[in-house]
Design an enzyme around this catalytic site. Structure first.
Site, PDB file in Angstrom:
ATOM      1  N   SER A  55       0.824  -1.204   0.000  1.00  0.00           N
ATOM      2  CA  SER A  55       0.000   0.000   0.000  1.00  0.00           C
ATOM      3  C   SER A  55       0.853   1.248   0.000  1.00  0.00           C
ATOM      4  O   SER A  55       1.939   1.272   0.565  1.00  0.00           O
ATOM      5  CB  SER A  55      -0.926   0.030   1.213  1.00  0.00           C
ATOM      6  OG  SER A  55      -1.661   1.238   1.202  1.00  0.00           O
TER       7      SER A  55
ATOM      8  N   LYS B 266      -4.527  -6.807   3.450  1.00  0.00           N
ATOM      9  CA  LYS B 266      -4.549  -5.679   2.506  1.00  0.00           C
ATOM     10  C   LYS B 266      -5.980  -5.358   2.087  1.00  0.00           C
ATOM     11  O   LYS B 266      -6.357  -4.193   1.951  1.00  0.00           O
ATOM     12  CB  LYS B 266      -3.684  -5.982   1.268  1.00  0.00           C
ATOM     13  CG  LYS B 266      -3.741  -4.891   0.185  1.00  0.00           C
ATOM     14  CD  LYS B 266      -3.241  -3.560   0.723  1.00  0.00           C
ATOM     15  CE  LYS B 266      -3.189  -2.371  -0.192  1.00  0.00           C
ATOM     16  NZ  LYS B 266      -3.857  -2.229  -1.404  1.00  0.00           N
TER      17      LYS B 266
ATOM     18  N   HIS C 235      -7.517  -3.494   4.831  1.00  0.00           N
ATOM     19  CA  HIS C 235      -6.923  -2.148   4.779  1.00  0.00           C
ATOM     20  C   HIS C 235      -7.722  -1.277   3.807  1.00  0.00           C
ATOM     21  O   HIS C 235      -8.071  -0.141   4.102  1.00  0.00           O
ATOM     22  CB  HIS C 235      -5.455  -2.233   4.349  1.00  0.00           C
ATOM     23  CG  HIS C 235      -4.861  -0.916   3.908  1.00  0.00           C
ATOM     24  ND1 HIS C 235      -5.141  -0.350   2.672  1.00  0.00           N
ATOM     25  CD2 HIS C 235      -4.039  -0.047   4.543  1.00  0.00           C
ATOM     26  CE1 HIS C 235      -4.502   0.809   2.579  1.00  0.00           C
ATOM     27  NE2 HIS C 235      -3.822   1.005   3.691  1.00  0.00           N
ATOM     28  N   ASN C 236      -7.995  -1.835   2.642  1.00  0.00           N
ATOM     29  CA  ASN C 236      -8.723  -1.056   1.646  1.00  0.00           C
ATOM     30  C   ASN C 236     -10.166  -0.797   2.064  1.00  0.00           C
ATOM     31  O   ASN C 236     -10.702   0.274   1.790  1.00  0.00           O
ATOM     32  CB  ASN C 236      -8.673  -1.749   0.281  1.00  0.00           C
ATOM     33  CG  ASN C 236      -7.339  -1.529  -0.412  1.00  0.00           C
ATOM     34  OD1 ASN C 236      -6.331  -1.243   0.244  1.00  0.00           O
ATOM     35  ND2 ASN C 236      -7.308  -1.659  -1.723  1.00  0.00           N
TER      36      ASN C 236
ATOM     37  N   GLU D 141      -9.944   1.945   4.300  1.00  0.00           N
ATOM     38  CA  GLU D 141      -9.655   3.125   3.458  1.00  0.00           C
ATOM     39  C   GLU D 141     -10.966   3.697   2.897  1.00  0.00           C
ATOM     40  O   GLU D 141     -11.200   4.914   2.949  1.00  0.00           O
ATOM     41  CB  GLU D 141      -8.710   2.683   2.334  1.00  0.00           C
ATOM     42  CG  GLU D 141      -8.441   3.673   1.217  1.00  0.00           C
ATOM     43  CD  GLU D 141      -7.577   3.037   0.095  1.00  0.00           C
ATOM     44  OE1 GLU D 141      -6.498   2.507   0.412  1.00  0.00           O
ATOM     45  OE2 GLU D 141      -7.997   3.056  -1.074  1.00  0.00           O
TER      46      GLU D 141
HETATM   47  C1  6PG Z   1      -3.223   1.409  -1.599  1.00  0.00           C
HETATM   48  C2  6PG Z   1      -4.523   1.555  -2.312  1.00  0.00           C
HETATM   49  C3  6PG Z   1      -4.504   0.962  -3.688  1.00  0.00           C
HETATM   50  C4  6PG Z   1      -5.735   1.214  -4.574  1.00  0.00           C
HETATM   51  C5  6PG Z   1      -6.881   1.931  -3.941  1.00  0.00           C
HETATM   52  C6  6PG Z   1      -7.891   2.426  -4.932  1.00  0.00           C
HETATM   53  O1  6PG Z   1      -3.282   0.846  -0.506  1.00  0.00           O
HETATM   54  O2  6PG Z   1      -2.184   1.857  -2.091  1.00  0.00           O
HETATM   55  O3  6PG Z   1      -5.484   0.901  -1.567  1.00  0.00           O
HETATM   56  O4  6PG Z   1      -4.290  -0.412  -3.542  1.00  0.00           O
HETATM   57  O5  6PG Z   1      -5.267   1.970  -5.633  1.00  0.00           O
HETATM   58  O6  6PG Z   1      -7.479   1.117  -3.028  1.00  0.00           O
HETATM   59  O7  6PG Z   1      -8.932   1.534  -4.973  1.00  0.00           O
HETATM   60  P1  6PG Z   1     -10.321   1.877  -5.614  1.00  0.00           P
HETATM   61  O8  6PG Z   1     -10.075   2.114  -7.061  1.00  0.00           O
HETATM   62  O9  6PG Z   1     -11.153   0.650  -5.356  1.00  0.00           O
HETATM   63  O10 6PG Z   1     -10.830   3.087  -4.922  1.00  0.00           O
END
Ligand code: 6PG
Length: 477
Positions: free
Chosen positions: A128, A183, A186-187, A190
């Site tokens: 990430s 991960k 994590h997302n 996010e």
């Molecule tokens: C990271 C991000 C990456 C991803 C985003 C965008 O941890 O660096 O999570 O892996 O680019 O999650 O995801 P979306 O296109 O689903 O918003």
């Protein structure tokens, strides 16, 4: 020359990761299906370190010292399987294939199993931090065997981000798919963080009556306190940006339909399978899909409801403080839910994931990096078997302090018709957890009524059924 590591797939993430290894003193073999990309990398960045440009898969594999460490940076899904099938036959027992893409952990489990049978270590790893992170230090979440981490770990520790205390933002998360699972969550977190920030912005705009540039300043102030985080920081940047063509705030010229590539959705799908209530993350995913239904939204524009009337200046400032409380409390809840999902996945798949270590490696490099994660780490360090983040004394106290404002913000949002699904779901989760009794008892009664699904009693062991259609006597089931 023998390279200590190889990277195949030289789109921006792969290229930056390869450069990061080289800048840290490793000899890096680089390979890409289209050879021009490999050449471009070496031409442009060759001075940064030692690269070995390989044109063919055979050359690439031959360039690597044994045991080979081969990093695959291609699109998740079929392209990953295709690359594995291309390279696995060229490898020898003990070699490692590292998948740094956003793979689904179930795919990673399958690939790990298949490659293990061929003597090859497969390391599915979350990475990430976007392009910048890949180059300057990402947060890295590797799964796979302990043995592979012994060989690979020191290199990953070198190229990873470092937390404020200097600790590398990488740990062996657990076997097979554990890294990609973490991960994924994590997302999901996010997505939730971004949704909550979005709701705070909307409230500051519609209820408090601030302009984007003023809201940017508010976020900047918040970023000096407990909300200090990368996402808050970039929010201020985005909000203060002015569109060159129109002179309008940038945020006003962007189509308000959020896209997604799937990891947030997976977090919710898997949570449903595991029976973990990640309602905040789910609302964030649904908010993105709702935003994308342009026709449905257009057809609904005339539905009745209040139009927000902005507050006066002095009230607006007080309201902004309340929004900070609501945002912080909701954030605690979404992390609580995310960590619950990791704990449940760990239990289900026997991964033995250390939640304190996960929060520790999210302190730097990744998209959700935040001062806050150090406090989560402290909470799990103090008590490894913490049933929930909400049971940590510090977080419980902070929510206790925030809750009046949190509730007030939701009252204002509801009255003024500003949608706040993230804040609302977080508060509902909090109130449901602390409720002495839930209407689930009634649900059980209904289920027993229409389908003889049985229920348990508060005062006796066993399963029971009431003869609803007869004399309503209770029988043991
Ligand atoms: C990271 C991000 C990456 C991803 C985003 C965008 O941890 O660096 O999570 O892996 O680019 O999650 O995801 P979306 O296109 O689903 O918003």
């Amino acid at each position: 020359t023998s390279a200590q590591i190889g990277v195949t797939g030289l789109a921006v993430m792969g290229r930056n990761l390869a450069r990061n290894f080289a800048r840290n003193g490793y000899t890096v073999a680089v390979h890409n299906r289209t050879v021009s990309r490999t050449k471009a990398l070496v031409e442009e960045f060759g001075h940064e370190g030692d690269f070995v440009a390989a044109e063919t898969a055979e050359e690439f594999v031959a360039a690597l010292e044994r045991p080979r460490r081969l990093v695959v940076m291609v699109k998740a899904g079929e392209p990953t399987d295709a690359v594995i099938e291309e390279f696995a036959p060229l490898l020898e027992p003990g070699d490692m294939i590292i998948d740094g893409g956003n793979a689904h952990f179930a795919d990673t489990r399958r690939r790990e199993r298949e490659l293990r049978e061929r003597g090859i270590h497969f390391v599915g790893t979350g990475i990430s931090g976007g392009e910048e992170g890949a180059l300057h230090g990402p947060s890295i979440m590797p799964g796979g065997s302990k043995e592979s981490y012994d060989s690979l770990g020191p290199m990953l520790e070198k190229i990873s981000a470092k937390a404020a205390d200097g600790a590398p933002c990488v740990t062996h998360v657990g076997p097979d798919g554990a890294g990609h699972f973490v991960k994924m969550v994590h997302n999901g977190i996010e997505y939730a963080d971004m949704q909550l920030i979005g709701e705070a912005y909307q409230l500051l705009r519609d209820v408090a009556g601030y302009e984007p540039a003023q809201i940017a300043d508010i976020f900047r102030t918040w970023n000096t306190g407990r909300l200090d985080s990368y996402l808050i920081e970039i929010t201020a940047e985005v909000l203060s940006h002015v569109d060159e063509a129109t002179g309008k705030p940038f945020v006003d010229v962007v189509v308000d339909q959020a896209e997604q590539k799937g990891t947030g959705r997976w977090t919710v799908q898997i949570a449903l399978d595991l029976g973990v209530p990640v309602s905040g993350i789910a609302e964030a995913v649904f908010a993105r899909s709702l935003s994308g239904h342009a026709e449905l939204r257009a057809a609904s524009r005339d539905l009745a409801g209040p139009k927000p009337t902005p507050l006066g200046e002095s009230e607006a400032a007080a309201f902004a403080d309340r929004v900070e409380q609501a945002l912080y409390a909701s954030k605690i809840v979404s992390y609580t839910q995310g960590f619950h999902e990791i704990a449940a996945g760990s239990e289900e798949y026997g991964w033995d994931i250390d939640l304190g270590a996960v929060s520790s490696i999210w302190r730097g490099g990744c998209i959700i990096r935040a001062a806050f994660l150090d406090r989560i780490r402290a909470a799990y360090d103090a008590r490894g078997d913490l049933p929930s983040l909400l049971s940590d004394e510090t977080f419980a106290r902070e929510i206790a302090d925030a809750q009046d404002d949190w509730r007030e913000v939701l009252v204002a949002a509801t009255r003024q018709g500003v949608p706040t699904p993230g804040f609302a779901a977080a508060l509902a989760y909090y109130d449901a957890l602390r409720a002495p009794r839930l209407p689930a008892a009634l649900t059980q009664g209904q289920r027993d009524f229409f389908g003889a699904h049985t229920y348990r009693r508060v005062d006796r062991e066993g399963s029971f059924h009431t003869l609803w259609g007869g004399n309503r006597a209770e029988v043991s089931a």
